[in-house]
Design an enzyme around this catalytic site. Structure first.
Site, short mmCIF file in Angstrom:
data_model
loop_
_atom_site.label_atom_id
_atom_site.label_comp_id
_atom_site.label_asym_id
_atom_site.label_seq_id
_atom_site.Cartn_x
_atom_site.Cartn_y
_atom_site.Cartn_z
N HIS A 208 0.86 -1.19 0.00
CA HIS A 208 0.00 0.00 0.00
C HIS A 208 0.90 1.24 0.00
O HIS A 208 1.25 1.78 1.05
CB HIS A 208 -0.90 -0.03 1.24
CG HIS A 208 -1.85 1.12 1.32
ND1 HIS A 208 -3.15 1.06 0.84
CD2 HIS A 208 -1.71 2.37 1.83
CE1 HIS A 208 -3.76 2.20 1.06
NE2 HIS A 208 -2.90 3.03 1.67
N GLU B 12 0.70 -1.75 4.50
CA GLU B 12 1.28 -0.40 4.51
C GLU B 12 2.48 -0.32 5.44
O GLU B 12 2.40 -0.71 6.61
CB GLU B 12 0.24 0.64 4.93
CG GLU B 12 0.77 2.06 4.79
CD GLU B 12 -0.31 3.12 5.01
OE1 GLU B 12 -0.16 4.23 4.49
OE2 GLU B 12 -1.30 2.82 5.71
N ASP C 83 -2.00 -10.18 0.91
CA ASP C 83 -1.16 -9.27 0.13
C ASP C 83 -2.05 -8.48 -0.83
O ASP C 83 -2.11 -8.74 -2.04
CB ASP C 83 -0.10 -10.07 -0.64
CG ASP C 83 0.94 -9.17 -1.30
OD1 ASP C 83 0.91 -7.94 -1.06
OD2 ASP C 83 1.77 -9.69 -2.07
#
Length: 658
Positions: free
Chosen positions: A553, A610, A601
């Site tokens: 992310h 993230e 994932d």
């Protein structure tokens, strides 16, 4: 012609040219015949009879005056010749050694922790904001945020630089400051290890990039301030300051969270939020600058600038009380600070080490301050070290002071308390206690653990009967657990090094004595889990190992650098794509698995994928403490500004009254 006879009486001097052989003969006959007929001894005869070539005659020894000593000429020449001969022989041997080809044994390969360290540091290069340095070594990044601060009419000063916090383009100064403090702490303790790994200049450059920016967030040349920038970005109207805009709950206005664009392509406003009463932010930023001043102590001018800024911030934080993230503000949605008392202890400790001013130590060790920070009441998060709660870190830091300097009265009582509490926290990290849950992890076999008890009985506990390697749930099963685990790994490894440096083999957990290897073993299990020793066999550090997250992310990593400028919503196609990121953000530690070791994932689920500055700073600190040869900590650098200790004697007891 007459002259003066030096032996007395006149002496007739005849002209040598006019003297004849007859005259010389007559003069000779006038000498005392008795003297000429006197019998000579053997020595005198040898003087007269020995010819120059006669072997029976003894030659007079010759000497060489060397100024300080007189030596025989023969001995001098022999010695000189010997020295020259030996020198020529050594030179010939060296020439042969250098000219004859020979094989060098290659250096041993770096251990896995060092390999991971190289990658983890690269994450900070990918997060840089501002004009990038020449050797940033992240090909898909470029200059960005060049108008931060200047484009805000209420600020109108440069706030360029620093780091983006995570997968967006927001600069959260609270966790950024914590990340710089952690990196500086690791450099202070393990500078030799960084140098051996070839990363000392790199990590110092990372720290300086952060502290240069933090010095811009307030009037660092002043002694008194009334505001500090808290963040750049986001868009909610609040009394706090930050750079960047993130909350989208009040409408789809273009901001740092609503838009999915590369930082280099941002064209929407980036408001600056200033804070007028934020003791927690001021305390953490002061800690970051103070710790960095020790890292850069060899650069006197810069170090003094950092110390001055730290003093100013800490004074401001003490005078203008308040949290930087009141309810409803942008910071409260993302990095909510629960208290500022822990920052007072944490910042005061770092300022003491940076300045040697005992007033900061008095503050950091004040029992009332420790009580407000939660040192005595425990709770479910007691012992959890994070960007929000620094109490545990401060306790470890001040335990170091007691172990190595032992300042005595009036600090000994609270320092002993912190030391004991640190020991209890280390016990809570071990898998033999139930303070925190763990994921199932893997069943591992190793040698039995030896535990010593008070009654001198040795107990063997076989690791075959228990699961090891599970991830400790310091955040009690909530998302993003890795950032807390790496901090605990760093503190446990660091504290074990403290004990060994103080010639202490371990510590007590109740009646049982545990060795420092046990504590270091805990740190290794957590880092090994993150590097791939987990049920999914996945490394949670991008670029490390064969299997790691490919859908991180992160805006910059997910959008290709192809010359196309994607607008606010134009990047959604890359956010929602099922394909792996076109750019690999090397070294990024993602948020991590859930409490059942599960991991998805997926780019759109930031709770799994993230990365953050604070998380990676803890990872770097833990990796350097475990990497390479077990060299221990640098015992003295942190005390470079601390004056010699002359403990004040305790007051005399009260007079006896009947």
């Amino acid at each position: 012609m007459f002259g003066r006879d030096p032996w007395g009486g006149p002496l007739e001097i005849s002209n040598a040219d006019s003297a004849t052989d007859d005259d010389r003969s007559r003069n000779l006959q006038e000498y005392d015949r008795a003297a000429l007929s006197r019998q000579l001894d053997e020595t005198q005869q040898s003087w007269l009879l020995a010819a120059p070539g006669d072997p029976s005659g003894k030659k007079k020894k010759r000497y060489v005056d060397l100024g300080c000593v007189v030596v025989s000429r023969k001995l001098f020449l022999w010695t000189l010749g010997s020295v020259l001969g030996v020198g020529l022989l050594i030179g010939l041997i060296m020439l042969i050694v250098k000219t004859v080809p020979h094989r060098h044994r290659p250096p041993p390969p770096p251990d896995e922790y060092t390999v991971a360290l190289h990658k983890a540091l690269m994450f900070f290069n990918a997060q840089r904001s501002g004009p990038l340095p020449k050797h940033n070594n992240v090909s898909w990044r470029g200059n960005s945020g060049l108008k931060d601060g200047l484009s805000d009419d209420a600020v109108r000063r440069s706030l360029v630089g620093g780091y983006y916090d995570a997968g967006d383009a927001i600069k959260f100064n609270f966790p950024m400051s914590f990340a710089m403090t952690m990196l500086s702490w690791s450099v202070i303790e393990y500078s030799d290890k960084y140098e051996a790994a070839g990363e000392l200049d790199h990590v110092k450059g990372i720290i300086k990039w952060g502290t240069d920016y933090l010095l811009k967030t307030f009037n660092s040349s002043a002694d008194t301030i009334d505001r500090i920038v808290a963040q750049i970005g986001f868009g909610m109207t609040s009394s706090n300051s930050q750079v960047g805009q993130g909350d989208t709950s009040k409408g789809p206005n273009a901001n740092d969270h609503y838009c999915w664009v590369r930082p280099e392509d941002i064209d929407y406003p980036r408001p600056v939020y200033e804070c007028h009463s934020c003791s927690d932010l001021a305390g953490e930023t002061a800690a970051a600058l103070a710790a960095a001043s020790i890292v850069f102590k060899d650069s006197k001018t810069y170090s003094e600038k950092l110390v001055h800024g730290a003093r100013t911030l800490f004074k401001y934080g003490r005078e203008q009380r308040g949290r930087y993230s009141p309810g409803g503000s942008d910071p409260s949605l993302f990095y909510n600070s629960t208290s500022y008392w822990d920052e007072f202890v944490w910042g005061g400790a770092w300022l003491y080490f940076a300045t040697g001013n005992s007033s900061y130590l008095q503050l950091a060790t004040a029992p009332g301050l420790a009580k407000h920070a939660g040192a005595f009441w425990g709770g479910p998060d007691y012992g959890v070290f994070s960007w929000d709660n620094k109490l545990t870190g401060a306790q470890v830091l001040l335990s170091r002071l007691r172990l190595f300097l032992s300042p005595g009265y009036p600090y000994e009582e609270i320092l002993r308390t912190f030391h004991n509490q640190t020991g209890n926290i280390m016990c809570s990290y071990l898998p033999y206690f139930t303070s925190f849950n763990r994921t199932k992890g893997l069943i591992a076999s190793s040698t039995p653990l030896i535990i010593y008890s008070y009654d001198s009985r040795v107990r063997l506990r076989s690791s075959n009967t228990m699961r090891t390697g599970g991830l400790i749930q310091l955040n009690h099963g909530r998302p993003q657990p890795l950032q807390y685990a790496v901090n605990a790994a760093f503190l446990s490894s660091l504290f074990s090094d403290y004990l060994e440096a103080a010639d202490t083999p371990g510590w007590y957990c109740g009646p049982n004595f545990y060795s420092t290897d046990t504590l270091r073993g805990f740190a290794k299990t957590q880092i090994d889990y993150i590097l791939g020793n987990n049920p999914r066999k996945m490394s949670y550090v991008v670029g490390y190992g064969k299997r790691y997250p490919k859908h991180v992310h992160h805006r910059g990593a997910s959008i290709p650098k192809n010359g196309v400028r994607y607008g606010c919503k134009g990047g959604y196609q890359w956010r929602d794509s099922k394909r792996p990121n076109p750019n690999t953000i090397v070294g990024a530690m993602v948020a991590g698995p859930d409490r059942h070791d599960g991991f998805r994932d997926v780019r759109t689920n930031y709770n799994y994928t993230e990365p953050t500055l604070a998380g990676n700073a803890g990872l770097v600190a833990a990796l350097i403490s475990l990497s390479g040869v077990k060299t221990g900590v640098d015992k003295n650098t942190i005390f470079s500004a601390v004056p010699p200790m002359f403990p004040t004697p305790p007051p005399p007891p009260a007079s006896w009254k009947p």
